[in-house]
Design an enzyme around this catalytic site. Structure first.
Site, mmCIF file in Angstrom:
data_model
loop_
_atom_site.group_PDB
_atom_site.id
_atom_site.type_symbol
_atom_site.label_atom_id
_atom_site.label_comp_id
_atom_site.label_asym_id
_atom_site.label_seq_id
_atom_site.Cartn_x
_atom_site.Cartn_y
_atom_site.Cartn_z
ATOM 1 N N ASP A 110 0.861 -1.182 0.000
ATOM 2 C CA ASP A 110 0.000 0.000 0.000
ATOM 3 C C ASP A 110 0.891 1.223 0.000
ATOM 4 O OD1 ASP A 110 0.082 1.281 2.847
ATOM 5 O OD2 ASP A 110 -0.146 -0.857 3.250
ATOM 6 N N TYR A 177 0.739 -19.404 2.644
ATOM 7 C CA TYR A 177 1.909 -19.818 1.874
ATOM 8 C C TYR A 177 1.642 -21.166 1.216
ATOM 9 C CZ TYR A 177 4.958 -16.213 3.899
ATOM 10 O OH TYR A 177 5.538 -15.020 4.249
#
Length: 468
Positions: A110, A177
């Site tokens: 971001d 993951y």
């Protein structure tokens, strides 16, 4: 920690972010910010900004990791290339650096960017500044703008407007993951049994790499899911099931440095038959709080220092998902069409799908060619005997047959990604050398590399950068 350790670390990190643009731009091709088509200087203060989150994918083997590194690296990092793309397209002010544009990452990124939508209300009069362009009602096409600049190995998939106080790291609810591997030399059932013990909150200092620069003292992390599933199998084509591809899906609220690669290394040892599945809860038994796999098993030994073992290969590891609340992000792709969650938006123009489809097709061709090369090699060099997994071969370390010259064979312990650790003997993890205790390693860094790092950053600062 000493009284001012936290302040010293925070000070170093602030300075690194401030000096980043100068270090990055010394050899970069970022041009002076000029307004396109006008030849006039581009002043970021004259344009509205907004904070956005960006979802992207990348081929990790092309880079020296995701995070920017202040010290030189053999290959560029993904974060460095992304920042340069943002700067070159004038979405951020290169001179302000990462800290100046509110840059933060969590697999996603971001950042406060230039925007075609003004920060003031559209019904208000624009600021009294003749250099400010007239306000627009359409936002910049961040996806297409960045993908035109980025190399093919990094693709921006979507972006989302976020609130000014949004944090890619702190607003992340969990991380997912994936680690891909083949079944060769492995007993998947044993690996799954060991992986199941990861679920819950545990101290995982012995299943990660200590990073003294962070001065961590708390190592408990919560795993939500730890499952091994079949991805593809060659059985239908009459091929050896050793070519079957599996994936470990590991979901947790947060992870330590190289935690997934350490977990996979231990699971590989379990799958080969070199370690019992109880090795996983044993390594997490730092303070005696872990329980054995079954009530009939003896209590687990306490392991308060990490044994020295090699982590798994990085190639098959993928940060698949960083999950955020629907109220935090609203992913969209551009062309004024908003996607629904993570689903596709078929109305969006562009060829991003075709680009990645072409990459996939080329990968399939490469895989087929390599299989033909392997088959041709086998005609002249027969495959060596298979010793692992012990559960299938019926062998143990003491019953592996000697070679014709009465020498022990060189064993290849799988490390993932087609890599192996080779040797003639195997030392059980619990019998290996133990690394320094966390407190000892942290203290050594503070008085050694830590103090020198402060001096190095001060030298780079050269008296021109304000700490505040």
């Amino acid at each position: 920690m000493f009284e001012n350790d936290a302040e010293i670390i925070a000070k170093v990190r602030r300075r690194e972010l401030h000096i980043l643009p100068r270090l990055m731009m010394e050899d970069s091709t970022i041009e002076r910010a000029i307004s396109p088509g006008t030849g006039r200087p581009f002043h970021f203060k004259d344009h509205p900004v907004r904070k956005i989150a960006v979802k992207f994918c990348y081929s990790g083997w092309e880079y020296n990791g995701l995070a920017y590194q202040i010290d030189p690296t053999p290959l560029p990092t993904v974060e460095e290339v992304l920042f340069r793309a943002f700067a070159k397209t004038r979405l951020v002010d290169a001179e302000a650096g990462l800290d100046g544009c509110g840059w933060e990452r969590c697999g996603r990124t971001d950042v406060d960017t230039d925007s075609d939508l003004p920060s003031f209300d559209l019904d208000d009069d624009p600021p009294s500044n003749s250099s400010v362009p007239p306000p627009r009602t359409q936002e910049l096409h961040y996806v297409s703008i960045l993908n035109r600049i980025l190399p093919p190995t990094i693709r921006v998939l979507a972006w989302s407007p976020v609130s000014p106080d949004f944090s890619a790291r702190h607003n992340c609810q969990h991380r997912h993951y994936k680690y891909f591997f083949t079944a060769r030399d492995l007993d998947i059932t044993l690996m799954q049994r060991a992986a199941t013990t990861l679920v819950g909150e545990h101290d995982v200092r012995n299943l990660s790499k200590l990073d003294p620069t962070k001065q961590l003292t708390q190592f408990r992390r919560r795993i939500i899911q730890a499952d091994i599933a079949l991805v593809s199998s060659q059985q239908q084509q009459g091929k050896d099931d050793d070519d079957a591809v599996y994936v470990l899906d590991l979901v947790g609220s947060a992870f330590l440095y190289h935690q997934v690669r350490h977990i996979m290394a231990v699971l590989f040892l379990v799958g080969a038959g070199l370690e019992h599945p109880s090795i996983v809860p044993t390594l997490m038994n730092v303070d005696g709080s872990e329980r054995p796999l079954s009530q009939s098993d003896p209590p687990l030994p306490i392991v308060d220092r990490k044994p020295d073992y090699q982590m798994a290969d990085a190639l098959p590891l993928m940060l698949w998902e960083c999950a955020f609340a629907d109220s935090d992000v609203r992913w969209q792709t551009g062309e004024d069409h908003t996607g629904s969650g993570d689903g596709p938006d078929v109305r969006v123009k562009g060829d991003l799908y075709h680009q990645l489809h072409a990459v996939h097709q080329r990968s399939l061709v490469h895989t087929t060619l390599e299989a033909h090369f392997l088959a041709a090699t086998a005609r002249y060099h027969p495959p060596p005997p298979q010793y692992f997994p012990f559960s299938k071969t019926g062998l143990t370390m003491s019953t592996i047959p000697l070679l014709a010259n009465n020498e022990p064979p060189v064993l290849g312990v799988p490390l993932g990604g087609g890599t192996y650790r080779r040797g003639v003997k195997y030392i059980p993890i619990l019998l290996r050398k133990r690394l320094d205790h966390v407190e000892v390693a942290n203290a050594r860094w503070r008085t050694g590399k830590g103090s020198r790092r402060v001096e190095r950053v001060d030298a780079a600062k050269n008296g021109t950068i304000n700490d505040e």
